[in-house]
Motif scaffolding. Structure first.
Motif, PDB file in Angstrom:
ATOM      1  N   GLY A  74      12.696   3.694  17.138  1.00 10.52           N
ATOM      2  CA  GLY A  74      13.497   2.812  17.981  1.00 10.52           C
ATOM      3  C   GLY A  74      13.548   3.277  19.424  1.00 10.52           C
ATOM      4  N   LEU A  75      13.734   4.575  19.631  1.00 12.92           N
ATOM      5  CA  LEU A  75      13.760   5.104  20.998  1.00 12.92           C
ATOM      6  C   LEU A  75      12.419   4.897  21.693  1.00 12.92           C
ATOM      7  CD1 LEU A  75      15.784   8.422  20.615  1.00 12.92           C
ATOM      8  CD2 LEU A  75      16.378   6.482  22.079  1.00 12.92           C
ATOM      9  N   GLY A  76      11.335   5.038  20.941  1.00 15.54           N
ATOM     10  CA  GLY A  76      10.014   4.815  21.531  1.00 15.54           C
ATOM     11  C   GLY A  76       9.826   3.375  21.976  1.00 15.54           C
ATOM     12  N   LEU A  77      10.258   2.424  21.147  1.00 17.47           N
ATOM     13  CA  LEU A  77      10.138   1.012  21.500  1.00 17.47           C
ATOM     14  C   LEU A  77      11.038   0.658  22.683  1.00 17.47           C
ATOM     15  CD1 LEU A  77      10.021  -0.593  17.936  1.00 17.47           C
ATOM     16  CD2 LEU A  77       8.162  -0.535  19.604  1.00 17.47           C
ATOM     17  N   VAL A  78      12.253   1.196  22.687  1.00 18.53           N
ATOM     18  CA  VAL A  78      13.177   0.925  23.791  1.00 18.53           C
ATOM     19  C   VAL A  78      12.639   1.505  25.095  1.00 18.53           C
ATOM     20  CG1 VAL A  78      15.442   1.591  24.715  1.00 18.53           C
ATOM     21  CG2 VAL A  78      15.269   0.613  22.426  1.00 18.53           C
ATOM     22  N   ALA A  79      12.113   2.739  25.024  1.00 18.96           N
ATOM     23  CA  ALA A  79      11.564   3.367  26.232  1.00 18.96           C
ATOM     24  C   ALA A  79      10.361   2.594  26.757  1.00 18.96           C
ATOM     25  CB  ALA A  79      11.172   4.816  25.935  1.00 18.96           C
ATOM     26  N   ALA A  80       9.495   2.162  25.840  1.00 17.85           N
ATOM     27  CA  ALA A  80       8.331   1.380  26.260  1.00 17.85           C
ATOM     28  C   ALA A  80       8.753   0.072  26.907  1.00 17.85           C
ATOM     29  CB  ALA A  80       7.425   1.119  25.059  1.00 17.85           C
ATOM     30  N   THR A  81       9.771  -0.561  26.325  1.00 17.39           N
ATOM     31  CA  THR A  81      10.259  -1.821  26.882  1.00 17.39           C
ATOM     32  C   THR A  81      10.810  -1.630  28.279  1.00 17.39           C
ATOM     33  OG1 THR A  81      10.900  -2.480  24.638  1.00 17.39           O
ATOM     34  CG2 THR A  81      11.768  -3.793  26.437  1.00 17.39           C
ATOM     35  N   ALA A  82      11.602  -0.592  28.463  1.00 21.51           N
ATOM     36  CA  ALA A  82      12.210  -0.335  29.776  1.00 21.51           C
ATOM     37  C   ALA A  82      11.160  -0.015  30.825  1.00 21.51           C
ATOM     38  CB  ALA A  82      13.223   0.808  29.656  1.00 21.51           C
ATOM     39  N   VAL A  83      10.197   0.849  30.478  1.00 16.53           N
ATOM     40  CA  VAL A  83       9.159   1.235  31.446  1.00 16.53           C
ATOM     41  C   VAL A  83       8.282   0.042  31.803  1.00 16.53           C
ATOM     42  CG1 VAL A  83       7.101   2.661  31.780  1.00 16.53           C
ATOM     43  CG2 VAL A  83       9.159   3.661  30.767  1.00 16.53           C
ATOM     44  N   SER A  85       9.117  -3.023  31.794  1.00 16.62           N
ATOM     45  CA  SER A  85       9.881  -3.975  32.601  1.00 16.62           C
ATOM     46  C   SER A  85       9.906  -3.575  34.073  1.00 16.62           C
ATOM     47  CB  SER A  85      11.318  -4.091  32.065  1.00 16.62           C
ATOM     48  OG  SER A  85      12.062  -2.917  32.325  1.00 16.62           O
ATOM     49  N   MET A  86       9.760  -2.295  34.359  1.00 22.44           N
ATOM     50  CA  MET A  86       9.726  -1.845  35.751  1.00 22.44           C
ATOM     51  C   MET A  86       8.431  -2.242  36.450  1.00 22.44           C
ATOM     52  SD  MET A  86      11.139   2.037  35.225  1.00 22.44           S
ATOM     53  CE  MET A  86      12.543   2.393  34.159  1.00 22.44           C
ATOM     54  N   VAL A  87       7.373  -2.418  35.671  1.00 24.03           N
ATOM     55  CA  VAL A  87       6.052  -2.665  36.244  1.00 24.03           C
ATOM     56  C   VAL A  87       5.620  -4.119  36.078  1.00 24.03           C
ATOM     57  CG1 VAL A  87       3.633  -1.969  36.196  1.00 24.03           C
ATOM     58  CG2 VAL A  87       5.427  -0.287  35.720  1.00 24.03           C
ATOM     59  N   VAL A  92       7.818 -10.358  30.906  1.00 26.09           N
ATOM     60  CA  VAL A  92       6.510  -9.969  30.383  1.00 26.09           C
ATOM     61  C   VAL A  92       6.644  -8.805  29.414  1.00 26.09           C
ATOM     62  CG1 VAL A  92       4.208  -9.127  30.988  1.00 26.09           C
ATOM     63  CG2 VAL A  92       5.324 -10.829  32.434  1.00 26.09           C
ATOM     64  N   SER A  93       7.533  -7.872  29.723  1.00 23.92           N
ATOM     65  CA  SER A  93       7.776  -6.739  28.828  1.00 23.92           C
ATOM     66  C   SER A  93       8.202  -7.221  27.447  1.00 23.92           C
ATOM     67  CB  SER A  93       8.844  -5.824  29.428  1.00 23.92           C
ATOM     68  OG  SER A  93       9.190  -4.790  28.539  1.00 23.92           O
ATOM     69  N   LEU A  94       9.105  -8.192  27.412  1.00 23.51           N
ATOM     70  CA  LEU A  94       9.550  -8.730  26.122  1.00 23.51           C
ATOM     71  C   LEU A  94       8.429  -9.447  25.394  1.00 23.51           C
ATOM     72  CD1 LEU A  94      13.066 -10.116  27.115  1.00 23.51           C
ATOM     73  CD2 LEU A  94      12.591  -8.173  25.620  1.00 23.51           C
ATOM     74  N   PHE A  95       7.604 -10.177  26.111  1.00 29.10           N
ATOM     75  CA  PHE A  95       6.488 -10.884  25.485  1.00 29.10           C
ATOM     76  C   PHE A  95       5.517  -9.908  24.831  1.00 29.10           C
ATOM     77  CE2 PHE A  95       7.511 -14.580  28.280  1.00 29.10           C
ATOM     78  CZ  PHE A  95       7.623 -15.513  27.267  1.00 29.10           C
ATOM     79  N   LEU A  96       5.449  -8.690  25.324  1.00 25.25           N
ATOM     80  CA  LEU A  96       4.560  -7.690  24.737  1.00 25.25           C
ATOM     81  C   LEU A  96       5.218  -6.940  23.576  1.00 25.25           C
ATOM     82  CD1 LEU A  96       3.007  -6.173  27.986  1.00 25.25           C
ATOM     83  CD2 LEU A  96       1.840  -7.602  26.308  1.00 25.25           C
ATOM     84  N   SER A 127      14.451  -2.944  34.310  1.00 25.96           N
ATOM     85  CA  SER A 127      13.962  -3.740  35.433  1.00 25.96           C
ATOM     86  C   SER A 127      14.850  -3.614  36.659  1.00 25.96           C
ATOM     87  CB  SER A 127      13.855  -5.215  35.023  1.00 25.96           C
ATOM     88  OG  SER A 127      15.130  -5.761  34.742  1.00 25.96           O
ATOM     89  N   ALA A 128      16.103  -3.178  36.465  1.00 22.09           N
ATOM     90  CA  ALA A 128      17.018  -3.025  37.600  1.00 22.09           C
ATOM     91  C   ALA A 128      16.515  -1.989  38.605  1.00 22.09           C
ATOM     92  CB  ALA A 128      18.404  -2.633  37.094  1.00 22.09           C
ATOM     93  N   LEU A 129      15.742  -1.033  38.142  1.00 20.07           N
ATOM     94  CA  LEU A 129      15.309   0.053  39.020  1.00 20.07           C
ATOM     95  C   LEU A 129      14.207  -0.363  39.984  1.00 20.07           C
ATOM     96  CD1 LEU A 129      15.512   3.087  39.718  1.00 20.07           C
ATOM     97  CD2 LEU A 129      13.807   3.519  37.927  1.00 20.07           C
ATOM     98  N   SER A 130      13.394  -1.325  39.596  1.00 21.33           N
ATOM     99  CA  SER A 130      12.176  -1.644  40.338  1.00 21.33           C
ATOM    100  C   SER A 130      12.332  -2.889  41.200  1.00 21.33           C
ATOM    101  CB  SER A 130      11.009  -1.848  39.361  1.00 21.33           C
ATOM    102  OG  SER A 130       9.887  -2.373  40.016  1.00 21.33           O
TER     103      SER A 130
END
Length: 363
Positions: A74-83, A85-87, A92-96, A127-130
């Motif tokens: 779960g942490l891996g999926l959440v981290a991947a989603t957050a990262v 979303s920044m790029v 698009v992050s959710l679609f992936l 996404s708030a960071l970027s």
């Protein structure tokens, strides 16, 4: 149509406003946000092709082969989603990630709905960071005239609080046990490498065209290509989601420009940071954070204060951020809206004061 209550609700809402407050056609065209709507159509079509190719399921099997604990997964999926979303932006992050999560859920004991809710929270926080993480940040970054690194530095305290909260929630909310595989579901999905690769290229091309303001062109090209070579994917695409977003854009766009709404805003002193913060969070809950940004852009002199507020406003009600709606629609899990609100509303109530304090002290 019972499952399309959100579409019906906003269609009626937009229709009632059109009767009570008629506007010229140009206003309705502006509220429809054609670039966003056509960009969403292109993304939906590309993701449908990737899903139909079977490659997502095989990617899920590869992830599962390396997974041990549910919390770690779960942490891996959440981290991947957050990262991501920044790029690649939050949508698009959710679609992936959401299709990958669903595929993992079919072959393991991963609690899918909990993960999708966590991923919705993660894209709002990440996404708030970027400056390019979401539409409101892109708009405010351009409006503020800050450099890329300056904008990131200004948003870092707020994003750090939100990301920490998402990580802690993931750890405490997901089960403690190990990943249990459903072996009969592994590697049994037929694959089409050609469809998968073409759809992946279509997704990348659509993102690039959206970044350069050519979303309608990209959607038109993909529509033609899928009509010629992948009609089954074209038929299975979630067309009702597009209609739902169109109804939301029309209803909320019209509501934000009602005379009494604008009159109420005139009475507020947006030179005060706390007024901007609370006003933007409340506005985001009512009309979503992107329309709230447009509504307050010329009234709030501090673009960073507004950026912090509308990003926090993405939590709470499902309408706070369109990413929430996309996550739930992609997942199509029973009681998804109820669980999202049960988690996201308390999350907003805790995050709002913590983020404000972090931003004022460290920003």
């Amino acid at each position: 149509m019972r499952d399309e209550w959100l579409l019906l609700l906003f269609a009626v809402f937009a229709g009632v406003l059109a009767l009570l407050d008629p506007r010229p056609p140009a206003d309705y065209q502006r509220w429809l946000q054609w670039p966003t709507l056509t960009g969403l159509a292109g993304l939906l079509l590309a993701i449908q092709g990737i899903r139909d190719s079977g490659l997502v399921q095989h990617a899920a099997a590869a992830v599962m082969a390396r997974a041990h604990s549910l919390r770690g997964l779960g942490l891996g999926l959440v981290a991947a989603t957050a990262v991501l979303s920044m790029v690649l932006t939050n949508d698009v992050s959710l679609f992936l990630v959401v299709p990958l999560t669903l595929a993992i859920g079919t072959m393991s004991n991963l609690p899918v709905l909990r993960m999708v809710v966590l991923e919705a929270l993660a894209v709002n926080a990440g996404s708030a960071l970027s400056p390019i993480g979401n539409p409101q940040n892109l708009l405010l970054w351009q409006h503020s005239a800050l450099g890329f690194a300056q904008f990131v530095a200004a948003m870092l305290p707020a994003a750090a609080v939100m990301l920490t909260m998402v990580a802690l929630l993931t750890v405490f909310w997901l089960p403690r046990g190990r990943v249990a595989l459903t072996t009969d579901r592994l590697d049994r999905t037929p694959t089409s490498v050609r469809l998968g690769m073409c759809s992946a290229l279509a997704l990348a091309g659509m993102v690039v065209l959206m970044e350069h303001g050519h979303a309608p062109l990209g959607a038109a090209v993909l529509l033609m290509l899928f009509a010629l070579g992948a009609r089954a994917s074209l038929r299975r695409m979630d067309w009702l989601l597009l209609l739902t977003f169109a109804a939301i854009f029309l209803g909320l766009g019209h509501f934000a420009e009602l005379p009494w709404v604008r009159g109420a805003l005139q009475t507020m002193d947006f030179n005060q940071p706390l007024t901007v913060y609370l006003g933007a969070i409340v506005a985001s809950q009512v009309i979503s954070n992107v329309p709230a940004t447009v509504l307050l852009l010329d009234r709030a002199p501090d673009a960073v204060a507004l950026a912090v507020a509308v990003n926090v406003g993405g939590f709470g009600l499902v309408t706070g951020s369109l990413a929430n709606l996309i996550a739930l629609r992609l997942a199509r899990q029973p009681h998804g809206l109820r669980l999202l609100h049960a988690v996201s509303i308390p999350f907003l109530l805790v995050a709002a004061p913590l983020v404000y304090l972090a931003w004022r002290w460290l920003g």
